[in-house]
Write an enzyme that holds these catalytic residues in place. Structure first.
Site, short mmCIF file in Angstrom:
data_model
loop_
_atom_site.label_atom_id
_atom_site.label_comp_id
_atom_site.label_asym_id
_atom_site.label_seq_id
_atom_site.Cartn_x
_atom_site.Cartn_y
_atom_site.Cartn_z
N CYS A 2 -2.35 4.58 14.67
CA CYS A 2 -2.26 5.57 15.75
C CYS A 2 -1.90 6.98 15.27
O CYS A 2 -1.13 7.14 14.35
CB CYS A 2 -1.26 5.12 16.79
SG CYS A 2 0.33 4.66 16.12
N ARG A 27 -6.46 5.85 9.37
CA ARG A 27 -5.33 4.99 9.70
C ARG A 27 -5.71 3.83 10.60
O ARG A 27 -4.94 2.91 10.78
CB ARG A 27 -4.25 5.82 10.39
CG ARG A 27 -3.80 6.99 9.55
CD ARG A 27 -2.88 7.86 10.35
NE ARG A 27 -1.65 7.16 10.63
CZ ARG A 27 -0.55 7.30 9.93
NH1 ARG A 27 -0.54 8.10 8.89
NH2 ARG A 27 0.54 6.65 10.23
N TRP A 74 -3.92 2.91 18.85
CA TRP A 74 -4.02 1.57 18.26
C TRP A 74 -3.30 0.68 19.27
O TRP A 74 -2.08 0.61 19.30
CB TRP A 74 -3.33 1.57 16.90
CG TRP A 74 -3.64 0.41 16.03
CD1 TRP A 74 -4.77 0.22 15.30
CD2 TRP A 74 -2.81 -0.72 15.79
NE1 TRP A 74 -4.68 -0.96 14.61
CE2 TRP A 74 -3.48 -1.57 14.89
CE3 TRP A 74 -1.55 -1.11 16.24
CZ2 TRP A 74 -2.96 -2.76 14.43
CZ3 TRP A 74 -1.02 -2.30 15.79
CH2 TRP A 74 -1.73 -3.11 14.89
N ASN A 100 2.98 7.44 20.25
CA ASN A 100 2.84 6.39 19.24
C ASN A 100 4.07 5.52 19.32
O ASN A 100 5.18 6.05 19.42
CB ASN A 100 2.80 6.98 17.83
CG ASN A 100 1.51 7.68 17.53
OD1 ASN A 100 0.54 7.55 18.27
ND2 ASN A 100 1.49 8.45 16.47
N GLY A 101 3.88 4.23 19.26
CA GLY A 101 5.04 3.34 19.28
C GLY A 101 4.97 2.39 20.47
O GLY A 101 3.90 2.18 21.05
N GLU A 481 1.03 -9.48 -6.20
CA GLU A 481 0.34 -8.28 -5.71
C GLU A 481 -1.18 -8.48 -5.79
O GLU A 481 -1.91 -8.09 -4.88
CB GLU A 481 0.78 -7.06 -6.54
CG GLU A 481 -0.06 -5.81 -6.34
CD GLU A 481 -0.07 -5.27 -4.93
OE1 GLU A 481 0.70 -5.73 -4.07
OE2 GLU A 481 -0.90 -4.37 -4.66
N LYS A 485 -3.77 -8.26 -2.71
CA LYS A 485 -4.90 -7.33 -2.72
C LYS A 485 -6.19 -8.06 -2.36
O LYS A 485 -6.99 -7.60 -1.56
CB LYS A 485 -4.98 -6.70 -4.11
CG LYS A 485 -5.56 -5.35 -4.20
CD LYS A 485 -4.53 -4.25 -4.08
CE LYS A 485 -3.74 -4.36 -2.83
NZ LYS A 485 -2.61 -3.54 -2.72
N GLU A 488 -6.24 -8.99 1.33
CA GLU A 488 -6.37 -7.84 2.22
C GLU A 488 -7.81 -7.35 2.32
O GLU A 488 -8.28 -7.05 3.40
CB GLU A 488 -5.50 -6.69 1.73
CG GLU A 488 -4.03 -6.88 1.93
CD GLU A 488 -3.23 -5.70 1.39
OE1 GLU A 488 -2.47 -5.11 2.15
OE2 GLU A 488 -3.37 -5.37 0.19
N HIS A 504 4.97 -28.39 -9.70
CA HIS A 504 5.92 -28.85 -8.68
C HIS A 504 5.29 -28.85 -7.29
O HIS A 504 6.01 -28.89 -6.29
CB HIS A 504 7.18 -27.99 -8.70
CG HIS A 504 7.92 -28.06 -10.00
ND1 HIS A 504 8.58 -29.20 -10.41
CD2 HIS A 504 8.05 -27.17 -11.01
CE1 HIS A 504 9.11 -28.98 -11.60
NE2 HIS A 504 8.80 -27.77 -11.99
N LYS A 599 -2.59 1.54 7.86
CA LYS A 599 -2.05 2.12 6.63
C LYS A 599 -0.53 2.14 6.59
O LYS A 599 0.07 1.49 5.77
CB LYS A 599 -2.61 3.52 6.42
CG LYS A 599 -2.11 4.20 5.16
CD LYS A 599 -2.56 3.47 3.92
CE LYS A 599 -2.00 4.07 2.64
NZ LYS A 599 -2.14 3.14 1.52
N1 GLU Z 1 1.95 1.40 22.92
C1 GLU Z 1 1.00 2.43 23.20
C2 GLU Z 1 -0.30 1.87 23.75
O1 GLU Z 1 -0.61 0.72 23.64
C3 GLU Z 1 0.75 3.34 22.01
C4 GLU Z 1 0.04 2.65 20.90
C5 GLU Z 1 -0.16 3.57 19.73
O2 GLU Z 1 0.85 3.77 19.00
O3 GLU Z 1 -1.27 4.07 19.52
O4 GLU Z 1 -1.05 2.58 24.34
#
Ligand code: GLU
Length: 604
Positions: A2, A27, A74, A100-101, A481, A485, A488, A504, A599
């Site tokens: 995001c 991202r 996101w 974001n969050g 690692e 990789k 991923e 084992h 990311k």
């Molecule tokens: N939680 C928010 C949503 O779902 C923000 C997501 C984000 O960080 O892009 O819209």
């Protein structure tokens, strides 16, 4: 994960905002949106599911405004669609918010707003912020935002526009990055410096619990309680061009190829031949304090954690201080015993990894001494720690870490050498390690010159159902690692085990369809590792060895140049980055944006 971009100045905001969003595309996101204002009257907003170019195509011809905010979402709450994309507006269309969050108490706040007659236009947690701000009657926009933030629980980075306060953008941060870009009579805001560097190199990174008011010619920062904070800008050292693909097909390939120069950068200016040690300016750990360290605990997530495992071994070997690494995501939840004689080191490429930052905050609260090993200068972890080492890998755009992983391991070698030379490491050993470090860039270049051969080997193993990665002591974090990789980018299942543990349990898995990658350096464990290869061969397992000399029992051997044994893990990981890359390429994967990954993981 995001992205937020904001602009206030004299220029037309929309093209600048779109360009900023494009710089954040790496991202990963599912929808995008933009709102502009700048003069009294309603704000204008356009949102779209999908890519930034789809948003761009939807913008009306006239979409003028000298102030604006934009977002790549996101989704966490509600499907990725036009309605759920940000910005979110209040009922009157006067407030626009990008977030974001995650707002944890959004269900209660939504219910409360609905009971008060508010019509919610989306399913998101974020929309409540727009209504809470819109319904506030406090005098200033800052107070309205503060009032809303007092009601929400969760993590946020937000940017707010209000048509009654057209001369400003108000931003706030709690757990999700916000950076201000300071330019001449215009200002930018973003969640990532990548969106700013083509306009300005002067940035201010907000700390958790900080807010800022950004106007065309001015900015000020303060806490969510309203107390002023100092916010001197720092200079971003990265060139805008370093974000370009530079003729490579993917960022991953570009970043793998850059490692000789990147390692050169982490060494530059730090070697002290006279005392056979290194100088680490930002450490803020004097010789007495360094001698007082009884243990070292390294915390990080994902590849940062594996580089921390390499770091812990280097610290034990060179400084003879007990050291270990642990996932920060676990540490923060297990009410760990915080010991005053332990030095804690937090590792993060972005310096914004939420779990690692939360671990740092918990440690600080309990009075621990915490250092940071980070790539992004001025990032949250760099700011919240007592000192640290910048790894100077340059911007890492691909979701999976390569050059930053390598540089972090080298940074740990520097730290271990520094600590060792203050304690009991001899001058001769100091010189030996310094000479080894100096050889690294050329040896990395040599490994990279073998790319064609590694690509051919990758094609041979790309049909594997699952792969085992084994290494012993120094080789074990390398195996971990490398397995990570491969998972991923190629989505082939991979497991890493200490070679000593194979019999084992996991030996049961070995069969021709499950090949093994074995890390086999010429160290004192060579014979033990050879015995492991025998065990695998006896079960008809295919073997790819990464070694200093041809391994008879292996089907393929990738040769790596010799260095000092302590530094083996740094070089032995590099061909396996190429193995993961070419396996993913052979399987047609979206290398720079692997499915389900982002990311910098700035949410819980
Ligand atoms: N939680 C928010 C949503 O779902 C923000 C997501 C984000 O960080 O892009 O819209």
């Amino acid at each position: 994960m995001c992205g937020i971009v904001g602009y206030i100045g004299k220029r037309d905001a929309a093209p600048l905002l779109l360009e900023g969003l494009q710089r954040l595309e790496y991202r990963g996101y599912d929808s995008a949106g933009i709102a502009v204002g700048g003069r009294p009257g309603a704000l204008r907003s356009v949102k779209s599911k999908g890519r930034v170019r789809e948003l761009q195509a939807k913008l009306p011809k006239r979409f003028a405004g000298t102030t604006g905010i934009a977002h790549t979402r996101w989704a966490t709450h509600g499907a990725p669609n036009d309605e759920n994309a940000h910005p979110h507006l209040d009922g009157e269309g006067k407030v626009a918010v990008v977030h974001n969050g995650i707002i944890d108490n959004a269900p209660e706040l939504r219910a409360r707003l609905t009971a008060e007659g508010v019509l919610l236009a989306s399913e998101t947690d974020s929309e409540v912020l727009a209504h809470l701000i819109g319904r506030s009657t406090a005098e200033t926009l800052e107070e309205r935002v503060r009032g809303a933030l007092r009601l929400v629980e969760g993590t946020y980075g937000i940017a707010v526009l209000h048509s009654d306060f057209p001369d400003r953008i108000v931003v706030a941060r709690n757990g999700s990055p916000v950076v201000l870009g300071i330019a001449d009579k215009e200002m930018f805001v973003s969640s990532d410096v990548a969106a700013l560097v083509s306009h300005t190199r002067q940035v201010v990174t907000l700390g958790d619990g900080e807010m800022a008011t950004v106007q065309a010619g001015d900015y000020r920062t303060y806490t969510t309680e309203g107390d002023r904070t100092s916010a001197a800008p720092t200079t971003v050292e990265w060139e805008p061009e370093s974000y370009d693909m530079g003729g490579h097909d993917t960022y991953m390939h570009k970043e793998i190829s850059e490692q000789a120069e990147a390692v050169d950068r982490v060494l530059r200016g730090r070697i002290d031949d006279r005392f056979a040690t290194v100088r680490l300016g930002g450490l803020s750990l004097d010789a007495r304090e360094a001698r007082g360290v009884r243990r070292v605990k390294i915390l990080g997530c994902g590849s940062a954690y594996y580089s921390g495992q390499i770091g812990a071994q280097l610290i034990e070997e060179l400084a003879r201080v007990p050291a270990d690494a642990e996932p920060a995501s676990e540490f923060r939840y297990r009410n760990a015993v915080v010991d005053p004689d332990t030095l804690y080191i937090a590792v993060s490429q972005s310096g914004e990894t939420y779990d690692t930052l939360a671990a740092v905050q918990e440690l600080k609260r309990k009075g621990a001494r915490v250092l940071g090993v980070v790539n992004v200068v001025g990032s949250a972890i760099a700011r919240e720690t007592d000192g640290g080492i910048y790894v100077h890998a340059g911007p890492e755009v691909c979701v999976v870490s390569t050059k930053c992983f390598t540089n972090t391991a080298v940074a740990f070698a520097l730290f271990a050498l520094h600590l060792g030379r203050i304690r009991d490491l001899s001058v001769a050993d100091g010189r030996r390690i310094l000479a080894g470090l100096r050889r690294l860039p050329e040896q990395i270049a040599e490994v990279l010159r073998g790319e064609r051969e590694i690509a051919a080997i990758a094609a041979d193993y790309a049909d594997a159902r699952s792969m085992m990665f084994v290494g012993r002591v120094r080789g074990y974090p390398v195996a971990r690692e490398a397995a990570q990789k491969l998972k991923e980018v190629s989505y082939i299942h991979a497991e890493a085990y200490p070679a000593s543990e194979l019999k084992h349990g996991p030996l049961a898995l070995i069969e021709p369809e499950v090949p093994t990658v074995a890390i086999v350096p010429d160290d004192d464990l060579l014979e033990k590792n050879r015995a492991t290869l025998e065990e695998i061969k006896a079960r008809k397992g295919r073997i790819l060895a990464v070694a200093h000399q041809e391994q008879e029992r292996a089907d393929h051997t990738i040769l790596v140049p010799r260095n000092e044994v302590e530094l083996d893990p740094i070089l032995m990981g590099i061909p396996l980055q190429l193995l993961a890359y070419h396996t993913a390429l052979a399987l047609g994967r979206d290398i720079d944006k692997p499915r389900n990954l982002a990311k910098s993981v700035t949410v819980e």
